[in-house]
Motif scaffolding. Structure first.
Motif, short mmCIF file in Angstrom:
data_model
loop_
_atom_site.label_atom_id
_atom_site.label_comp_id
_atom_site.label_asym_id
_atom_site.label_seq_id
_atom_site.Cartn_x
_atom_site.Cartn_y
_atom_site.Cartn_z
N LEU A 360 0.54 1.85 -5.36
CA LEU A 360 1.39 2.12 -4.43
C LEU A 360 1.08 3.50 -3.59
O LEU A 360 0.84 3.26 -2.34
N LEU A 361 0.52 4.45 -4.27
CA LEU A 361 0.16 5.83 -3.58
C LEU A 361 -1.23 5.61 -2.85
O LEU A 361 -1.24 5.85 -1.75
N GLU A 362 -2.04 4.68 -3.63
CA GLU A 362 -3.39 4.79 -2.49
C GLU A 362 -3.44 3.69 -1.33
O GLU A 362 -3.71 4.15 -0.33
N THR A 363 -2.42 2.74 -1.59
CA THR A 363 -2.37 1.71 -0.50
C THR A 363 -1.28 2.14 0.55
O THR A 363 -1.61 2.32 1.89
N ARG A 364 -0.13 2.30 0.06
CA ARG A 364 0.97 2.80 1.00
C ARG A 364 0.92 4.27 1.43
O ARG A 364 0.89 4.43 2.65
N LEU A 365 0.47 4.97 0.64
CA LEU A 365 0.87 6.53 1.05
C LEU A 365 -0.45 6.98 2.01
O LEU A 365 -0.32 7.39 3.00
N VAL A 394 -9.54 14.86 2.73
CA VAL A 394 -8.29 14.14 2.55
C VAL A 394 -8.59 12.71 1.88
O VAL A 394 -8.01 12.20 0.95
N SER A 395 -9.70 12.11 2.57
CA SER A 395 -9.78 10.58 1.96
C SER A 395 -10.51 10.47 0.64
O SER A 395 -10.17 9.53 -0.20
N MET A 396 -11.11 11.73 0.20
CA MET A 396 -11.61 11.68 -1.00
C MET A 396 -10.95 12.67 -1.96
O MET A 396 -10.62 12.31 -3.09
N ILE A 402 -4.34 12.89 -5.78
CA ILE A 402 -3.14 12.69 -5.72
C ILE A 402 -2.71 11.01 -6.09
O ILE A 402 -1.74 10.84 -6.90
N SER A 403 -3.53 10.30 -5.58
CA SER A 403 -3.25 8.82 -5.71
C SER A 403 -3.66 8.13 -7.15
O SER A 403 -3.38 7.38 -7.53
N ILE A 404 -4.93 8.65 -7.42
CA ILE A 404 -5.55 8.07 -8.71
C ILE A 404 -5.38 9.09 -9.87
O ILE A 404 -4.79 8.33 -11.10
N VAL A 405 -5.47 10.17 -9.88
CA VAL A 405 -5.44 11.23 -11.10
C VAL A 405 -4.01 11.34 -11.65
O VAL A 405 -3.83 11.36 -12.69
#
Length: 694
Positions: A360-365, A394-396, A402-405
């Motif tokens: 959800l965070l990685e794809t949508r946000l 930002v991208s890494m 924020i989106s993975i860890v």
């Protein structure tokens, strides 16, 4: 002029009695945490009063003020450093005897004390009635009843402190004639070097002479006191320390018998109230299952069995706590329950957090909102590459953190807090004692190992609960080798959910085998034996949502404060290395290891290097490689084994140096590096020769 602490408040008590909750109330949670000088023991300080003028110090939990551990030594030294401070002794009302033994020692120190009987609700649920007024009369000090987690009774403690209602306990320990004679002789032999009266003499009789050394006693005086203790001790059937401890326990038992009423029945209302959270969670599980069905629940990682287990854990501290206690400690049922708990962690962290929430965070946000928005602001050029390129901030940097860890960390800490607050973790030490003895340590090592799944750096500090340096070296080595931290574990679980059951079995089997083989090897190489295992178990409790949320919030803030700046800094360094071409040179230099030995693409060199600086960052990089298709099949299995066994992070290395010294820390580092790479290489070779596909 020396600060005697006349305006200070010292929180003192046995371990696991709720001192930290009371500290938070008195100080408003405005705390400074720092190591006590010359030690690795952390001490919290804050301020009390309307004008914040009184310093509050939360000392480490102790069972005795004649020190047998670093924690006990620090607490004793703080008490002696502030002789005029008010001592708030926090006691577990269910274990009042243990607390009163400590009270007798505070009395011998001549300290002014306020006794806080905490967890009174749990004492009543167990049918224990304490006559606080009578106990107050017996001791001659204020006794305050509290339920700290619900803030009951804390306002009265506040008033007593404001009114300076503390007093010295008037209880007197009745020592045997030979002990009394030895106390007088020891005091006379020490002379002016004994600055602490009867307490100093008792400490020396117990074989601890550091107080005399700190007082600057000349060698002749030290030898005279030591000889006196040896000569008089030789005439006794048991050591002086045994006789002193026995007399204190008899005094505590006498006080307890005068103040404790047993047999108070637990009301039916209390029974139903204790079961209410478990009943609500179970009801929610059934309702969700009936309304949405198994498939709908499965899409968010919620299986009815998981909710049912949450209900069981929530009900641990309810009316069936004694039965649940036996269930979790039994070798058979306890093992099955442990496996069930591990499965729960896997489902919540590896499937729910690392699957649904990360997606959800990685794809949508980030994929649909953040990265496109930044790209529109900086569509081209080096700023575009710096922000949203392959190694963009930002991208890494932000995306990884924020989106993975972050979601993995939050969910792991929630599950960890639930089990921690229920009192389940100490039971693991009993359940696993025989297992850990096979690797040269006792069941106490379970606690650092469990903490290691949150943060290995903190777990290395926690190894100080082990009695000998030999056991600490073994535990630290095993932590560095085979225990992944929370974020790393979450990513590993996420990747393991993408491979076959056979691959999961191979990964788990190799890591477990390495753990026991290395432990057994070290236990044979290092001289010494395994110490006896003695541990007082705290009761199973109904977890409190407020406690869990506060702990989780504090741990998440710590993670963001510690990890996020590093993620951005490491990403910027990678950007510079990539821009200058140095990254490609580094990858080529690592090719013999990553490519030839491990059979992995060259990009994994960067992942392993980053893993040394922060384990979670390296694990997140591995996740992205899998997501992009750069590694697949057997490569995932090899990469996961190496990442799980790979070097501890830089912060852990620094703490290892502080705890064990540079030589041992670097030796462990080199050993772990060799084991991880050789194990990965051997696995790659076996899979290649056999043609197996996991």
């Amino acid at each position: 002029m020396k600060d005697t602490g006349s305006n200070s408040i010292l929180l003192v008590g046995n371990p696991n009695v709720g001192k930290s909750v009371i500290f938070a109330f008195l100080t408003g949670r405005y705390a400074i945490v720092s190591n006590y000088p010359g030690t690795t023991v952390e001490v919290s300080t804050g301020w009390f009063g309307h004008d914040r003028s009184r310093e509050v110090i939360d000392t480490p939990g102790v069972d005795s003020l004649i020190p047998r551990s670093e924690d006990e030594r620090v607490t004793r030294d703080i008490l002696l450093r502030y002789p005029e401070a008010t001592v708030v002794q926090v006691a577990d009302a269910k274990n009042l005897f243990r607390a009163l033994v400590l009270t007798t020692q505070l009395a011998e120190m001549g300290r002014r004390v306020i006794l806080v009987l905490n967890m009174m609700d749990e004492a009543r649920q167990r049918g224990l009635g304490i006559d606080a007024k009578r106990l107050s009369g017996e001791l001659g000090i204020e006794v305050v009843e509290t339920v700290a987690v619900e803030k009951r009774g804390l306002s009265r403690l506040d008033r007593v402190l404001e009114e300076r209602g503390e007093a010295t306990p008037r209880t007197v320990v009745e020592y045997t004639p030979d002990v009394r004679s030895a106390i007088a002789a020891c005091d006379e032999a020490a002379g002016e070097a004994n600055r602490h009266g009867i307490f100093g003499a008792l400490t020396a009789l117990s074989g601890e002479f550091d107080l005399l050394e700190k007082a600057g006693a000349p060698p002749g005086t030290l030898e005279a006191v030591s000889s006196l203790v040896r000569e008089r001790g030789a005439r006794r059937p048991n050591p002086f320390s045994y006789g002193i401890a026995s007399a204190r326990k008899e005094t505590a038992e006498r006080l307890l018998s005068r103040s404790l009423r047993r047999g108070a029945a637990k009301s039916e209302t209390a029974r139903w109230r204790a079961f209410a959270p478990a009943a609500l969670v179970t009801g929610a599980a059934i309702l969700l299952y009936l309304v949405f069905g198994r498939e709908a629940l499965g899409t968010v990682g919620l299986h009815p069995t998981l909710l049912l287990l949450a209900a069981v854990v929530w009900g641990m501290g309810a009316a069936g706590a004694d039965r649940m206690n036996r269930f979790t400690l039994h070798p058979v049922t306890g093992t099955f329950f442990l496996l069930f708990v591990l499965w729960l962690v896997y489902r919540f962290v590896g499937v729910f957090a690392a699957g649904a929430i990360v997606d959800l965070l990685e794809t949508r946000l980030f994929g649909d909102l953040v990265i496109p928005a930044v790209s529109r602001v900086a569509p081209t050029g080096w700023i575009h590459a710096l922000l949203v390129g392959d190694y963009g901030l930002v991208s890494m940097g932000l995306n990884y953190s924020i989106s993975i860890v972050l979601p993995i960390v939050v969910v792991f800490f929630l599950v960890f807090g639930l089990l921690e607050d229920s009192g389940y973790f100490p039971r693991l030490t009993v359940l696993t004692n025989n297992i850990f003895r096979a690797v040269g340590v006792n069941g106490k090592a379970t606690l650092p190992m469990v903490l290691g799944f949150g943060c290995v750096t903190m777990a290395v500090l926690a190894t100080r609960i082990l009695e000998t340096r030999r056991e600490r070296i073994i535990a630290v080595t095993l932590l560095a080798l085979a225990v992944p931290c929370s974020a790393q574990l979450g990513v590993i679980l996420a990747l393991m959910s993408t491979v076959s059951a056979a691959a999961v079995a191979v990964i788990a089997g190799i890591i477990t085998a390495e753990f026991f083989l290395v432990g057994a090897l070290l236990s044979r190489i290092l001289k010494g034996g395994t110490t006896d295992f003695i541990l007082e178990l705290p009761p199973l409790r109904t977890p409190r949502a407020g406690n869990i949320l506060i702990k989780t919030g504090a741990r998440v803030k710590w993670f963001l404060r510690e990890a996020l700046p590093f993620f951005l800094l490491a990403t910027f360094i990678l950007f510079l290395l990539d821009t200058t071409g140095a990254l490609r040179i580094l990858f080529r230099a690592a090719e013999p290891v990553t490519g030839t030995l491990l059979g992995l693409p060259s990009e994994t060199a960067g992942v392993f290097i980053l893993g040394f600086f922060r384990r979670d960052y390296g694990a997140a990089g591995l996740y992205k490689l899998w997501e992009s298709g750069a590694i697949a099949g057997n490569q995932i299995v090899v990469a996961l084994v190496v990442m799980s066994l790979f070097l501890p992070c830089l912060a852990t290395l620094i703490v290892m140096i502080k705890e064990l010294g540079l030589r041992w820390a670097l030796s462990i580092l080199g050993f772990v590096l060799a084991v991880s790479l050789l194990t990965g290489g051997a696995l790659n070779l076996v899979l290649s020769l056999t043609g197996a596909r996991l």
